[in-house]
Design a protein around this motif. Structure first.
Motif, PDB file in Angstrom:
ATOM      1  N   GLU A   9       0.823   1.880   0.119  1.00  0.00           N
ATOM      2  CA  GLU A   9       2.091   2.419   0.614  1.00  0.00           C
ATOM      3  C   GLU A   9       3.295   1.664   0.060  1.00  0.00           C
ATOM      4  O   GLU A   9       4.398   2.190   0.047  1.00  0.00           O
ATOM      5  CB  GLU A   9       2.138   2.370   2.142  1.00  0.00           C
ATOM      6  CG  GLU A   9       1.224   3.345   2.803  1.00  0.00           C
ATOM      7  CD  GLU A   9       1.354   3.353   4.314  1.00  0.00           C
ATOM      8  OE1 GLU A   9       2.441   3.040   4.855  1.00  0.00           O
ATOM      9  OE2 GLU A   9       0.355   3.680   4.972  1.00  0.00           O
ATOM     10  N   ASN A  10       3.094   0.442  -0.384  1.00  0.00           N
ATOM     11  CA  ASN A  10       4.216  -0.356  -0.870  1.00  0.00           C
ATOM     12  C   ASN A  10       4.432  -0.224  -2.378  1.00  0.00           C
ATOM     13  O   ASN A  10       5.541   0.052  -2.809  1.00  0.00           O
ATOM     14  CB  ASN A  10       4.033  -1.824  -0.509  1.00  0.00           C
ATOM     15  CG  ASN A  10       5.258  -2.632  -0.851  1.00  0.00           C
ATOM     16  OD1 ASN A  10       6.313  -2.424  -0.282  1.00  0.00           O
ATOM     17  ND2 ASN A  10       5.125  -3.544  -1.789  1.00  0.00           N
ATOM     18  N   CYS A  25      -4.361  -1.294   8.543  1.00  0.00           N
ATOM     19  CA  CYS A  25      -4.045  -1.772   9.882  1.00  0.00           C
ATOM     20  C   CYS A  25      -4.744  -0.846  10.874  1.00  0.00           C
ATOM     21  O   CYS A  25      -5.449   0.084  10.486  1.00  0.00           O
ATOM     22  CB  CYS A  25      -2.528  -1.803  10.114  1.00  0.00           C
ATOM     23  SG  CYS A  25      -1.802  -0.178  10.375  1.00  0.00           S
ATOM     24  N   THR A  26      -4.513  -1.053  12.150  1.00  0.00           N
ATOM     25  CA  THR A  26      -5.178  -0.261  13.169  1.00  0.00           C
ATOM     26  C   THR A  26      -4.793   1.223  13.132  1.00  0.00           C
ATOM     27  O   THR A  26      -5.518   2.070  13.628  1.00  0.00           O
ATOM     28  CB  THR A  26      -4.916  -0.854  14.570  1.00  0.00           C
ATOM     29  OG1 THR A  26      -5.746  -0.204  15.510  1.00  0.00           O
ATOM     30  CG2 THR A  26      -3.473  -0.718  14.979  1.00  0.00           C
ATOM     31  N   PHE A  27      -3.640   1.552  12.514  1.00  0.00           N
ATOM     32  CA  PHE A  27      -3.209   2.941  12.396  1.00  0.00           C
ATOM     33  C   PHE A  27      -3.524   3.527  11.019  1.00  0.00           C
ATOM     34  O   PHE A  27      -3.018   4.578  10.661  1.00  0.00           O
ATOM     35  CB  PHE A  27      -1.713   3.064  12.694  1.00  0.00           C
ATOM     36  CG  PHE A  27      -1.393   2.794  14.133  1.00  0.00           C
ATOM     37  CD1 PHE A  27      -1.645   3.742  15.107  1.00  0.00           C
ATOM     38  CD2 PHE A  27      -0.867   1.571  14.518  1.00  0.00           C
ATOM     39  CE1 PHE A  27      -1.371   3.486  16.442  1.00  0.00           C
ATOM     40  CE2 PHE A  27      -0.584   1.309  15.852  1.00  0.00           C
ATOM     41  CZ  PHE A  27      -0.842   2.270  16.813  1.00  0.00           C
ATOM     42  N   GLU A  28      -4.325   2.818  10.245  1.00  0.00           N
ATOM     43  CA  GLU A  28      -4.756   3.216   8.909  1.00  0.00           C
ATOM     44  C   GLU A  28      -3.654   3.184   7.863  1.00  0.00           C
ATOM     45  O   GLU A  28      -3.772   3.798   6.803  1.00  0.00           O
ATOM     46  CB  GLU A  28      -5.442   4.585   8.911  1.00  0.00           C
ATOM     47  CG  GLU A  28      -6.741   4.608   9.681  1.00  0.00           C
ATOM     48  CD  GLU A  28      -7.472   5.925   9.560  1.00  0.00           C
ATOM     49  OE1 GLU A  28      -7.741   6.352   8.422  1.00  0.00           O
ATOM     50  OE2 GLU A  28      -7.769   6.517  10.610  1.00  0.00           O
ATOM     51  N   CYS A  47       3.831  -0.941  11.976  1.00  0.00           N
ATOM     52  CA  CYS A  47       3.461  -1.117  13.391  1.00  0.00           C
ATOM     53  C   CYS A  47       3.516  -2.570  13.860  1.00  0.00           C
ATOM     54  O   CYS A  47       3.419  -2.835  15.054  1.00  0.00           O
ATOM     55  CB  CYS A  47       2.067  -0.545  13.653  1.00  0.00           C
ATOM     56  SG  CYS A  47       0.729  -1.481  12.882  1.00  0.00           S
ATOM     57  N   GLY A  48       3.616  -3.518  12.926  1.00  0.00           N
ATOM     58  CA  GLY A  48       3.668  -4.930  13.298  1.00  0.00           C
ATOM     59  C   GLY A  48       2.298  -5.562  13.494  1.00  0.00           C
ATOM     60  O   GLY A  48       2.203  -6.722  13.840  1.00  0.00           O
ATOM     61  N   GLY A  49       1.243  -4.788  13.279  1.00  0.00           N
ATOM     62  CA  GLY A  49      -0.123  -5.304  13.432  1.00  0.00           C
ATOM     63  C   GLY A  49      -0.613  -6.032  12.195  1.00  0.00           C
ATOM     64  O   GLY A  49       0.081  -6.125  11.185  1.00  0.00           O
ATOM     65  N   GLY A  50      -1.835  -6.533  12.272  1.00  0.00           N
ATOM     66  CA  GLY A  50      -2.453  -7.235  11.161  1.00  0.00           C
ATOM     67  C   GLY A  50      -3.293  -6.290  10.312  1.00  0.00           C
ATOM     68  O   GLY A  50      -3.357  -5.085  10.563  1.00  0.00           O
ATOM     69  N   PRO A  55     -13.189  -0.513   4.861  1.00  0.00           N
ATOM     70  CA  PRO A  55     -14.599  -0.332   4.513  1.00  0.00           C
ATOM     71  C   PRO A  55     -14.758   0.630   3.332  1.00  0.00           C
ATOM     72  O   PRO A  55     -13.905   1.489   3.099  1.00  0.00           O
ATOM     73  CB  PRO A  55     -15.219   0.284   5.765  1.00  0.00           C
ATOM     74  CG  PRO A  55     -14.222   0.162   6.834  1.00  0.00           C
ATOM     75  CD  PRO A  55     -12.886  -0.031   6.194  1.00  0.00           C
ATOM     76  N   ILE A  56     -15.852   0.472   2.615  1.00  0.00           N
ATOM     77  CA  ILE A  56     -16.153   1.358   1.489  1.00  0.00           C
ATOM     78  C   ILE A  56     -17.079   2.463   1.981  1.00  0.00           C
ATOM     79  O   ILE A  56     -18.127   2.188   2.548  1.00  0.00           O
ATOM     80  CB  ILE A  56     -16.793   0.573   0.329  1.00  0.00           C
ATOM     81  CG1 ILE A  56     -15.762  -0.411  -0.229  1.00  0.00           C
ATOM     82  CG2 ILE A  56     -17.324   1.510  -0.745  1.00  0.00           C
ATOM     83  CD1 ILE A  56     -16.284  -1.345  -1.276  1.00  0.00           C
TER      84      ILE A  56
END
Length: 78
Positions: A9-10, A25-28, A47-50, A55-56
């Protein structure tokens, strides 16, 4: 089931289904390992998460469960 987005995304780097560089992240939200480590400092700008390594998906399941073609390109602000 994970969406497996095709690019960072960046920086818009290609992240195929078997990439060792894909992080989510947790929101994909999906970024390459380089952007996560150097630009984002391990914090998702959305989202500020890690992050965790994405996974492949096994190659034999790609026909039944294809990867996403949705490209999200929102470079992080410096």
């Amino acid at each position: 089931m994970l969406e497996l987005r095709p690019t960072c995304e960046n920086c818009n780097k290609s992240l195929p289904f078997d990439s060792d560089e894909a992080m989510i992240c947790t929101f994909e939200c999906t970024f390459c390992k380089s952007c996560v480590e150097t630009i984002l400092k391990q914090v998702c700008p959305n989202c500020g998460g890690g992050f965790e390594k994405r996974p492949i998906r096994p190659k034999h399941l790609l026909e039944k469960y294809p990867v996403s073609t949705k490209v999200v390109f929102k470079p992080a602000k410096p």
